[in-house]
Scaffold this active site. Sequence first.
Site, mmCIF file in Angstrom:
data_model
loop_
_atom_site.group_PDB
_atom_site.id
_atom_site.type_symbol
_atom_site.label_atom_id
_atom_site.label_comp_id
_atom_site.label_asym_id
_atom_site.label_seq_id
_atom_site.Cartn_x
_atom_site.Cartn_y
_atom_site.Cartn_z
ATOM 1 C CB SER A 14 -85.635 27.325 53.761
ATOM 2 O OG SER A 14 -86.312 27.796 52.844
ATOM 3 N NE ARG A 15 -88.939 25.637 47.739
ATOM 4 C CZ ARG A 15 -88.762 26.223 45.844
ATOM 5 N NH1 ARG A 15 -89.958 25.246 45.568
ATOM 6 N NH2 ARG A 15 -88.561 26.767 45.904
ATOM 7 C CG MET A 16 -81.477 22.487 49.397
ATOM 8 S SD MET A 16 -81.991 20.548 47.793
ATOM 9 C CE MET A 16 -80.691 19.641 48.101
#
Length: 361
Positions: A14-16
Amino acid sequence: MSVFAIVLAAGEGSRMRSSRPKPLHLICGRVMVVHVIHALEKLQPDRTAVVIGHMGEQVRAKVQERAPSWANVAFVEQIEQNGTGDAAAIGMTAFDGDDYDDDATIVILPGDTPLLRADTLDELVATHVANQNAATLLTSVLDDPTGYGRVVRKKDGQVLRIVEQRDASPDELDIKEWNTGILCFRRDLLGPALRNLTTDNAQGEYYLTDVIAALASMGHRIGAVQAPPEETQGVNDRWQLALAERELRNRTNRHWLLNGVTMLDPRQTFIDVNVTIGRDVTLYPGTMLQGSTTIGDSCEIGPDTRLTDCTVADGVRVEHSVGHQATIGAGATVGPYAHLPAGSVVLSNATTGAFYTAPVS
C-alpha cells in the site's frame, strides 16, 4: 543437492500508492519479482513457487511471460494475508514429495528485494549445506534497523531467534543485526515447524521467523551469512524504488563500461537489463536504451536519444531521436530529431536528416 525456492509476492504494498501490484513495479526495465527470480540463477532450483495474493492474476501473467525457463515457476495463492509463515506453508504445497523424508534445501525470499545478487544466494546455500544447518539466515547490519526483525544470538555466536520490531524489548531494539527475510531451511525440518506456528504475537500473524526459535530450542544448528544492506533491503515505497533503480543502473552501466562501451557521463545514461550492446559503442548523455534493444558495434548513440525494443546494426549514428520497435541498418545516420515509430526501418547507409519521421513498412 536439491534446491527449491519460495518467492513471497502476495502483499498489497500500500505504501507504493499505486494501482499496480508492488511485485510488478519496474526497475531497469524488469519487474521487481522477476529480478528476485533471476537471483536464483546459480542455484537452478528444481521448482520455484511464487506465492501470489493481491491482484494475483496480474502477477501470474507477468511472471509467466518474463521469468526464465530454468526457474521452473509454479504459482500458489495466499487468499488471506496471514503472515509470512502462512505464505511459506502455502508455498510448500507446490513441491512434490513428503516433507518428512526430504533433506532438500528450501530457499525463501521476499519478492521485493530486486538488488539481491546471485552470488549472495549461492553463498547462503553453500554455507547452509556445508555446515549441515537446520536453517541459515541472510542478515545485514544497519546503524538504525528500525522496522526490521533483530537477530538474537547465543554467546557462542549461533543464532537463537529473530524478534520482530513490535515484539522486541528495549535491549533487543539496540541490536544492529537484522533479518533480511531471506532464509534457507532443511525441508524435513521446515515443514513440521510451519505446521506448529501460532499467532501469539503483536500482529496476530504466523511469523516465518518463529521457525528459527523453534528449531534452535530443539538443539538444531542455525547459521547466518551477512550481506550488505544496500543489496538486501526491500522496496516498500517510491523513494526506495528510485534508490534501487539508481543502484541497479550503476551496476548495469559498470558492466558495459568494462565490456567495451564508452559513456561520457554514466550518471546520465540509462540502460535496461535486457539491452545488449556491442563493442566500441559511444553513449552520449541523455541516452535511454530500453526493453530488448540491441546495439551493434562501433555505434554512436545520443545525446538525448531514447530507443525502445529497437535493433541497431553496426556503425550507426543516432542523435536527439526517438525510436520504438524500429530497425536501423548498418552505417545509417539518424537525426537529429528523428521519430522512428513501431515497424519502421532505416536502410543501411541511409541518412534521415533532421525532423524525419520514418514510414512504417
